[in-house]
Design a protein around this motif. Structure first.
Motif, mmCIF file in Angstrom:
data_model
loop_
_atom_site.group_PDB
_atom_site.id
_atom_site.type_symbol
_atom_site.label_atom_id
_atom_site.label_comp_id
_atom_site.label_asym_id
_atom_site.label_seq_id
_atom_site.Cartn_x
_atom_site.Cartn_y
_atom_site.Cartn_z
ATOM 1 N N LEU A 135 12.222 7.607 3.626
ATOM 2 C CA LEU A 135 13.082 6.356 3.469
ATOM 3 C C LEU A 135 12.317 5.205 3.369
ATOM 4 C CD1 LEU A 135 16.252 7.463 5.371
ATOM 5 C CD2 LEU A 135 15.739 7.877 3.193
ATOM 6 N N ASN A 136 10.955 5.119 3.631
ATOM 7 C CA ASN A 136 10.207 4.261 3.335
ATOM 8 C C ASN A 136 9.834 3.639 2.054
ATOM 9 O OD1 ASN A 136 10.083 4.050 6.329
ATOM 10 N ND2 ASN A 136 8.111 4.688 6.402
ATOM 11 N N ARG A 160 4.922 11.743 -11.518
ATOM 12 C CA ARG A 160 5.278 12.247 -10.141
ATOM 13 C C ARG A 160 4.295 11.407 -9.190
ATOM 14 N NH1 ARG A 160 3.451 18.235 -8.645
ATOM 15 N NH2 ARG A 160 5.386 18.770 -9.854
ATOM 16 N N GLU A 161 3.280 10.905 -9.584
ATOM 17 C CA GLU A 161 2.739 10.253 -8.755
ATOM 18 C C GLU A 161 3.093 8.818 -8.356
ATOM 19 O OE1 GLU A 161 -1.917 7.720 -8.422
ATOM 20 O OE2 GLU A 161 -1.495 9.584 -9.758
ATOM 21 N N ARG A 162 3.829 8.191 -9.353
ATOM 22 C CA ARG A 162 4.504 6.995 -9.042
ATOM 23 C C ARG A 162 5.714 7.057 -8.174
ATOM 24 N NH1 ARG A 162 5.236 1.818 -11.623
ATOM 25 N NH2 ARG A 162 6.768 0.803 -11.021
ATOM 26 N N ILE A 163 6.621 8.329 -8.327
ATOM 27 C CA ILE A 163 7.494 8.512 -7.364
ATOM 28 C C ILE A 163 6.771 8.784 -5.800
ATOM 29 C CG2 ILE A 163 9.418 10.106 -6.727
ATOM 30 C CD1 ILE A 163 9.662 10.746 -9.909
ATOM 31 N N ASN A 167 7.945 6.647 -2.561
ATOM 32 C CA ASN A 167 8.286 7.164 -1.154
ATOM 33 C C ASN A 167 7.345 6.935 -0.089
ATOM 34 O OD1 ASN A 167 10.801 8.153 -2.439
ATOM 35 N ND2 ASN A 167 9.872 10.103 -3.010
ATOM 36 N N MET A 168 6.291 6.071 -0.380
ATOM 37 C CA MET A 168 5.208 5.824 0.481
ATOM 38 C C MET A 168 4.630 7.185 1.082
ATOM 39 S SD MET A 168 5.511 2.784 0.392
ATOM 40 C CE MET A 168 4.533 1.906 1.948
ATOM 41 N N ASN A 169 4.044 8.061 0.265
ATOM 42 C CA ASN A 169 3.671 9.345 0.442
ATOM 43 C C ASN A 169 2.080 8.824 0.712
ATOM 44 O OD1 ASN A 169 6.004 10.617 0.347
ATOM 45 N ND2 ASN A 169 5.084 12.183 -1.601
ATOM 46 N N HIS A 170 1.430 7.884 0.114
ATOM 47 C CA HIS A 170 0.283 7.592 0.197
ATOM 48 C C HIS A 170 -0.034 7.025 1.411
ATOM 49 C CE1 HIS A 170 2.374 3.982 -1.102
ATOM 50 N NE2 HIS A 170 1.083 3.211 -0.800
ATOM 51 N N MET A 171 0.991 6.151 2.005
ATOM 52 C CA MET A 171 0.888 5.684 3.631
ATOM 53 C C MET A 171 1.017 6.884 4.423
ATOM 54 S SD MET A 171 -0.201 2.620 3.161
ATOM 55 C CE MET A 171 0.184 2.074 4.505
ATOM 56 N N GLY A 172 1.938 7.857 4.229
ATOM 57 C CA GLY A 172 2.627 8.779 5.067
ATOM 58 C C GLY A 172 3.634 8.421 6.159
ATOM 59 N N ASP A 180 8.049 -3.124 3.147
ATOM 60 C CA ASP A 180 8.757 -4.157 1.907
ATOM 61 C C ASP A 180 10.258 -3.861 2.034
ATOM 62 O OD1 ASP A 180 6.568 -5.111 0.864
ATOM 63 O OD2 ASP A 180 6.522 -3.883 -0.766
ATOM 64 N N PHE A 181 10.697 -2.414 2.153
ATOM 65 C CA PHE A 181 12.145 -2.142 2.030
ATOM 66 C C PHE A 181 12.307 -1.217 3.238
ATOM 67 C CE2 PHE A 181 15.192 0.403 -1.059
ATOM 68 C CZ PHE A 181 16.229 0.273 -0.135
#
Length: 266
Positions: A135-136, A160-163, A167-172, A180-181
């Motif tokens: 939810l981030n 897929r990478e943009r989605i 979903n902030m998967n790159h931050m975990g 931001d949200f």
């Protein structure tokens, strides 16, 4: 954490009789008594017996107070009614479908106390099966929302990478970072900050009021922070994805959000 720290909890209900009992019990059981939490519930004219259920629970716990509304004001406007009554320096905005885990409230308040610029601290949300709800998000764009809601499978695969980045998967979901949200399913807030921006924009009946609040706070110099050490379970119905009325309301709120903050396409 000091014993002088005080907390209130605000919940808006509307026909939530099946889940509100579990939520309230988890809050009473898992928020320490020394925080002296007051749980204020604004009911948006439920017709399923939710107010009567809450009244019964309030008789067992002096912490719960019900305000019975005469009409459905929507999520943000009803929470603003609660905010008018808040005296505590910290206020938790909580959905009626949240199960508080032990220690979550303490971790969120510690995060708020760590920096006076932090207005909102959000927890790690879990599905009932224990998996993470992602939810981030960054500030939404029209394209991101289209991909998530309406794009055919081949297009979602193409982006897929943009989605995943939305979903902030790159931050975990295991480290602390600024958001931001921040999701309005549960926000531990600095009361001063909420009043600084006037609470939620009541023009959003449902959906995007949390994205709007996050942005309004940041425009005033406040921070929204993800606190993964705080964990809650979110019994999320995803009505914007599963029924016609939810979809229409979500689109109307998205239109209002972009008209207010700018039509960011991509």
């Amino acid at each position: 954490m000091t014993h002088q720290m005080k907390l209130s909890v605000g919940i808006v209900t509307y026909n939530n009789i099946e889940i509100i009992g579990d939520t309230l019990n988890s809050l009473v059981e898992n928020i320490p008594a020394e925080l002296a939490p007051q749980i204020i519930i604004y009911d948006n004219a439920s017709s399923d017996g939710t107010p009567e259920c809450i009244t019964g629970l309030s008789q067992k716990s002096g912490k719960i107070r019900l305000v019975a509304g005469r009409e459905n004001l929507g999520f943000g406007a009803a929470h603003n009614r609660i905010l008018e009554q808040v005296e505590a320096p910290y206020h938790m905005i909580c959905n009626p479908d949240i199960i508080m885990h032990p220690g979550a409230a303490e971790r969120l308040l510690e995060m708020l106390e760590s920096d006076e610029r932090i207005a909102v601290a959000t927890p790690k949300f879990l599905n009932p099966d224990g998996t993470v709800q992602r939810l981030n998000h960054p500030h939404p764009t029209i394209f991101d929302l289209f991909l998530r809601r309406f794009a055919p499978r081949f297009l979602r695969e193409r982006f897929r990478e943009r989605i995943q980045r939305y979903n902030m998967n790159h931050m975990g979901y295991d480290t602390t970072y600024d958001l931001d949200f921040a999701s309005g399913a549960l926000m531990a807030c600095r009361t001063e900050a909420l009043r600084d921006v006037g609470g939620f924009d009541p023009r959003y009946f449902l959906y995007f009021e949390d994205a709007d609040l996050s942005r309004a706070l940041q425009a005033r110099g406040w921070r929204c922070v993800f606190c993964p050490e705080a964990v809650v379970t979110h019994q999320w119905k995803r009505e914007a994805y599963t029924n016609y009325r939810g979809t229409i309301r979500s689109l109307a709120s998205a239109f209002r959000y972009f008209r207010k903050w700018g039509w960011q396409l991509y």
